[in-house]
Design a protein around this motif. Structure first.
Motif, PDB file in Angstrom:
ATOM      1  N   GLU A  51       3.416 -13.073   5.597  1.00 35.88           N
ATOM      2  CA  GLU A  51       4.001 -12.310   4.198  1.00 35.88           C
ATOM      3  C   GLU A  51       5.103 -12.475   4.206  1.00 35.88           C
ATOM      4  OE1 GLU A  51       2.060 -11.596   2.856  1.00 35.88           O
ATOM      5  OE2 GLU A  51       0.552 -10.549   3.683  1.00 35.88           O
TER       6      GLU A  51
ATOM      7  N   GLU B  17       0.683 -10.479  10.200  1.00 34.68           N
ATOM      8  CA  GLU B  17       0.926 -10.095   9.665  1.00 34.68           C
ATOM      9  C   GLU B  17       2.642 -10.798   8.863  1.00 34.68           C
ATOM     10  OE1 GLU B  17      -3.363  -7.456   9.369  1.00 34.68           O
ATOM     11  OE2 GLU B  17      -1.348  -6.158   9.110  1.00 34.68           O
TER      12      GLU B  17
ATOM     13  N   HIS C  44     -12.035  -8.596   8.993  1.00 36.96           N
ATOM     14  CA  HIS C  44     -11.442  -7.918   7.982  1.00 36.96           C
ATOM     15  C   HIS C  44     -12.625  -8.059   7.000  1.00 36.96           C
ATOM     16  CE1 HIS C  44     -10.884 -11.904   6.401  1.00 36.96           C
ATOM     17  NE2 HIS C  44     -10.139 -12.560   6.794  1.00 36.96           N
TER      18      HIS C  44
ATOM     19  N   ASP D 263      -6.148  -0.766   6.165  1.00 33.49           N
ATOM     20  CA  ASP D 263      -4.251  -0.532   5.427  1.00 33.49           C
ATOM     21  C   ASP D 263      -4.130  -1.575   4.458  1.00 33.49           C
ATOM     22  OD1 ASP D 263      -4.391   0.842   7.569  1.00 33.49           O
ATOM     23  OD2 ASP D 263      -2.477   0.268   7.915  1.00 33.49           O
ATOM     24  N   TYR D 264      -4.331  -2.813   5.107  1.00 34.24           N
ATOM     25  CA  TYR D 264      -4.378  -3.773   3.366  1.00 34.24           C
ATOM     26  C   TYR D 264      -4.744  -3.609   1.797  1.00 34.24           C
ATOM     27  CZ  TYR D 264      -0.803  -7.000   5.066  1.00 34.24           C
ATOM     28  OH  TYR D 264      -0.579  -8.525   5.975  1.00 34.24           O
TER      29      TYR D 264
ATOM     30  N   ILE E 271       3.868  -3.849   3.106  1.00 35.38           N
ATOM     31  CA  ILE E 271       1.997  -3.556   4.042  1.00 35.38           C
ATOM     32  C   ILE E 271       2.233  -3.284   5.445  1.00 35.38           C
ATOM     33  CG2 ILE E 271      -0.450  -3.822   4.637  1.00 35.38           C
ATOM     34  CD1 ILE E 271       0.501  -4.815   1.086  1.00 35.38           C
ATOM     35  N   PRO E 272       2.982  -4.991   6.349  1.00 34.21           N
ATOM     36  CA  PRO E 272       2.138  -4.836   7.773  1.00 34.21           C
ATOM     37  C   PRO E 272       3.941  -3.971   8.023  1.00 34.21           C
ATOM     38  CG  PRO E 272       2.805  -6.559   7.480  1.00 34.21           C
ATOM     39  CD  PRO E 272       2.886  -5.831   5.802  1.00 34.21           C
TER      40      PRO E 272
ATOM     41  N   ARG F 257      -7.105  -3.182  10.193  1.00 36.47           N
ATOM     42  CA  ARG F 257      -5.679  -3.874   9.794  1.00 36.47           C
ATOM     43  C   ARG F 257      -6.172  -4.372   7.876  1.00 36.47           C
ATOM     44  NH1 ARG F 257      -1.535  -2.354   9.963  1.00 36.47           N
ATOM     45  NH2 ARG F 257      -1.068  -3.858   8.635  1.00 36.47           N
ATOM     46  N   SER F 258      -6.823  -4.485   8.025  1.00 35.97           N
ATOM     47  CA  SER F 258      -7.647  -4.814   6.732  1.00 35.97           C
ATOM     48  C   SER F 258      -8.084  -3.369   5.907  1.00 35.97           C
ATOM     49  CB  SER F 258      -9.381  -5.086   6.408  1.00 35.97           C
ATOM     50  OG  SER F 258      -9.699  -6.198   5.726  1.00 35.97           O
TER      51      SER F 258
ATOM     52  N   TRP G  33       4.681  -8.127  -0.294  1.00 33.03           N
ATOM     53  CA  TRP G  33       3.708  -7.655   0.709  1.00 33.03           C
ATOM     54  C   TRP G  33       3.993  -6.741   2.497  1.00 33.03           C
ATOM     55  CZ3 TRP G  33      -1.950  -9.133   0.033  1.00 33.03           C
ATOM     56  CH2 TRP G  33      -2.581  -9.428  -1.273  1.00 33.03           C
TER      57      TRP G  33
ATOM     58  N   HIS H  44      -2.028  -2.857  -0.703  1.00 36.13           N
ATOM     59  CA  HIS H  44      -1.731  -4.204  -1.181  1.00 36.13           C
ATOM     60  C   HIS H  44      -2.268  -3.847  -2.557  1.00 36.13           C
ATOM     61  CE1 HIS H  44      -5.375  -5.357  -2.999  1.00 36.13           C
ATOM     62  NE2 HIS H  44      -4.897  -6.467  -3.789  1.00 36.13           N
TER      63      HIS H  44
END
Length: 436
Positions: free
Chosen positions: A417, A413, A307, A352-353, A427-428, A349-350, A424, A357
């Motif tokens: 979370e 995730e 990530h 997206d975070y 987010i996932p 995915r990172s 959070w 976030h």
């Protein structure tokens, strides 16, 4: 001493058994490294399981009070914070010393400057890193798992092959644990002037949110060119890993077994987090698509926990850090061969975070959400373009596997979370939208 350690260890960030009572704490190994400094290996038993940790114990007394934050009890403290004592580690590795069961080693041809003083790097969870000057970073693995640490194994192999995408390894400390040579610590080049990938990405997102220009590609902090370069670097690291370690092919039956494993984890996550139930069908269909379309998957050594926080931007290129694999997983699993698309999925995915976030609790979250989506999609596509340009495999059937692996990561995730950062959780959950 065991009573003091029992009360102290439960409050350490790197202690894995928080929230459970300690049934027994035993000092397995106690080695004097120098006057006032002892190295301990501690066994902690909780509910029938045993974990082992290492500690540098300062016993000379802290008369100045400088290390009150690391105090264990009267006359002893966590000496990782004492540069007068941690100099012994650097000297031991430079000279290749053996001290009792501890073996201090360095790579052939490496010379280590032993005059540098250490400083503990903050904000770590499972390890403690000592930075010596602006030259070395020595990572001390607090929780000990028998065997060769994957990070030491990988970076030394890549260094021998001349990789420029890693921080140069210099030395390590090891001991026997359950009859296996076990990595206690390792020292690498400290990238003093490099920038953390996560921090760079967040700067870009903040710039976009503050910009009058609604386009992610036109905002002043556009990250897409860096995402492209990172994709190239990722593909090159995957090629270097394939050259340095054995490769294999996952056959049809193994592919089916992998899918079944992912389905079981999905069912467990739905049971734990009811909010996932309405999205589970999306993951099930993605998994089934892999079973229908893919009969074999090339596998190799991979990063395993990839990530934006695991990469650094130097003046010349991207450097990849922390090849330890997924924290908390068994060592054999972290060293197992896997599809390189697992790393690709982790980085997607990172992105997206990074984009989403900052929306948690933001008063203008609804208005900013389209910008977040645009930023993520721009940088995801740039990363994939770079990965392909760097020689990474991205055939038509690979897109099917990549989508499934993204959702595997998102399922993980969701449970993380829900347990740790409920705000959070959206987010996932957004990863399961059909438009992605």
């Amino acid at each position: 001493m065991t009573e003091l350690l029992t009360g102290w260890i439960t409050h350490q960030r790197w202690f894995a058994g928080k929230g459970r009572p300690i049934d027994e704490l035993v000092v397995d190994s106690d080695v004097e490294l120098t006057h006032g400094l002892r190295h301990l290996i501690i066994s902690v038993r909780q509910a029938g399981t045993r974990d082992r940790y290492q500690l540098l114990l300062g016993t000379g007394g802290d008369t100045s009070g400088r290390y009150s934050h690391a105090r264990i009890g009267d006359g002893c403290y966590d000496a990782a914070y004492d540069p007068d004592l941690t100099a012994t580690l650097l000297t031991g590795m430079a000279e290749g010393r053996d001290l009792g069961p501890l073996r201090f080693r360095h790579l052939e041809g490496v010379e280590i400057d032993t005059s540098l003083r250490s400083l503990v790097l903050g904000a770590e969870q499972s390890n403690t890193s000592l930075v010596y000057g602006e030259t070395y970073i020595c990572k001390m693995f607090r929780r000990l798992i028998p065997g060769l640490n994957p990070e030491l194994e990988i970076v030394t192999a890549l260094a021998r092959n001349g990789s420029h995408h890693i921080a140069q390894p210099y030395s390590w400390i090891e001991a026997e644990l359950d009859g296996e040579p076990t990595t206690l610590a390792m020292t690498q080049e400290f990238l003093a002037t490099a920038n953390d990938g996560w921090a760079l990405a967040l700067a870009s997102v903040r710039d976009l949110y503050a910009s009058l220009d609604p386009s992610a590609s036109d905002a002043g902090g556009d990250f897409s060119s860096e995402a492209y370069r990172l994709g190239v670097a990722t593909a090159e690291v995957h090629h270097e890993l394939a050259a340095a370690f054995p490769t294999d092919v996952m056959e049809t039956q193994e592919v089916k077994q992998m899918i079944e494993d992912h389905r079981r984890r999905l069912a467990g996550a739905v049971h734990e987090v009811p909010e996932l139930a309405e999205h589970a069908r999306v993951a099930q269909e993605a998994y089934q698509r892999v079973a229908d379309v893919i009969s074999e998957i090339p596998v190799q050594r991979v990063h395993g926990d990839y990530h934006l926080g695991q990469v650094m931007r130097t003046t010349g290129d991207w450097v990849v850090l922390d090849f330890e694999g997924e924290p908390g997983q068994p060592l054999a699993e972290r060293r197992a061969l896997s599809s390189p698309l697992r790393d690709v999925a982790g980085m997607l995915r990172s992105f997206d975070y990074a984009a989403r976030h900052l929306l948690a609790g933001h008063p203008d979250a609804e208005q900013l959400r389209p910008r977040a989506i645009e930023w993520a999609e721009l940088n995801r596509s740039s990363f994939l373009a770079g990965y392909s340009a760097g020689g990474g495999r991205l055939h038509a059937e690979d897109a099917v596997l990549l989508r499934a692996l993204e959702l595997v990561k998102a399922v993980y995730e969701v449970t993380y979370e829900a347990r740790n950062r409920p705000t959070w959780l959206p987010i996932p959950l957004a990863a399961f939208q059909m438009g992605r």
